[in-house]
Design an enzyme around this catalytic site. Sequence first.
Site, PDB file in Angstrom:
ATOM      1  N   GLU A 211       0.821  -1.220   0.000  1.00 52.71           N
ATOM      2  CA  GLU A 211       0.000   0.000   0.000  1.00 52.71           C
ATOM      3  C   GLU A 211       0.856   1.271   0.000  1.00 52.71           C
ATOM      4  OE1 GLU A 211      -3.468  -0.025  -0.252  1.00 52.71           O
ATOM      5  OE2 GLU A 211      -3.039  -2.130  -0.661  1.00 52.71           O
TER       6      GLU A 211
ATOM      7  N   ASP B  22       8.145  16.189 -30.628  1.00 51.59           N
ATOM      8  CA  ASP B  22       7.509  15.169 -29.799  1.00 51.59           C
ATOM      9  C   ASP B  22       6.067  15.570 -29.505  1.00 51.59           C
ATOM     10  OD1 ASP B  22       9.893  13.785 -29.567  1.00 51.59           O
ATOM     11  OD2 ASP B  22      10.308  14.424 -27.504  1.00 51.59           O
TER      12      ASP B  22
END
Length: 273
Positions: free
Chosen positions: A119, A176
Amino acid sequence: MRLDVVTIFPEYLEPLNVSLVGKARARGQLDVHVHDLREWTYDRHNTVDDTPYGGGPGMVMKTEPWGEALDSALADGYEAGARGPVMVVPTPSGRPFTQELAVELSERPWLIFTPARYEGIDRRVMDEYATRMPVYEVSIGDYVLAGGEAAVLVVTEAVARLLPGVLGNAESHRDDSFAPGEMANLLEGPVYTKPPLWRGRDIPEVLLSGHHGKIARWRRDEAFRRTARNRPDLIERCEAAAFDKKDREILSILGWKPSEDGRFWRRPQAVEE
Ligand code: 6GU
């Protein structure tokens, strides 16, 4: 650039020996150090996790192994002459990892990754190191992975290709998709190479025309089509000033309209085909 990764699955980082990142390492442009968190445990079971205070499901990664592993990686790095570390903590509750953040991280000389399983890591670890260096908690998308290691590979590849000399040509970054800048952020359109005819499928004629102006316009139109279909949020986010007359024409054909606030919008149910 120096990279340190502290993990309970060092073998998960093997892909860092391959392809672009592997070559950057071989050329000395990237200095990668992978550390096994379990080396910093002292009980028979090499325990790195424990139950959460306050109850609830799952396990939380313990402070002590992380503290010792990070102190050791930091000491090694400083001894080797590295400076200016930043900690990168992969977590689904982090800020979105974007091209802009990749550029920011590529400008730092030393990244220390702390991929977690379970977690997550006891909060005090991030709070402690945040007093010594910038700490970036980053998420690579809206889904949950079993651990942060795959995210380390993602972030490393996005950052490494931005380092000077890693890709052949510095110009390669300018176009990009998601490159930060003034330009409208569009997805890149389709690309083609030889042969000119494959299984009865040919190449868009304009690409064979040798007419650079027409080719650039066609590519931009295709970029609008793809962006409108796959990422309409990118078009909604753009200032209308980012669009020229031809852009507005193609946007209008695709069902977009200029609005008061200087942006474009499209009826939500309009699906282009
Ligand atoms: Cl960085 N880690 C994990 N475990 N899950 C994720 C993530 C990171 N980004 C998206 N999902």
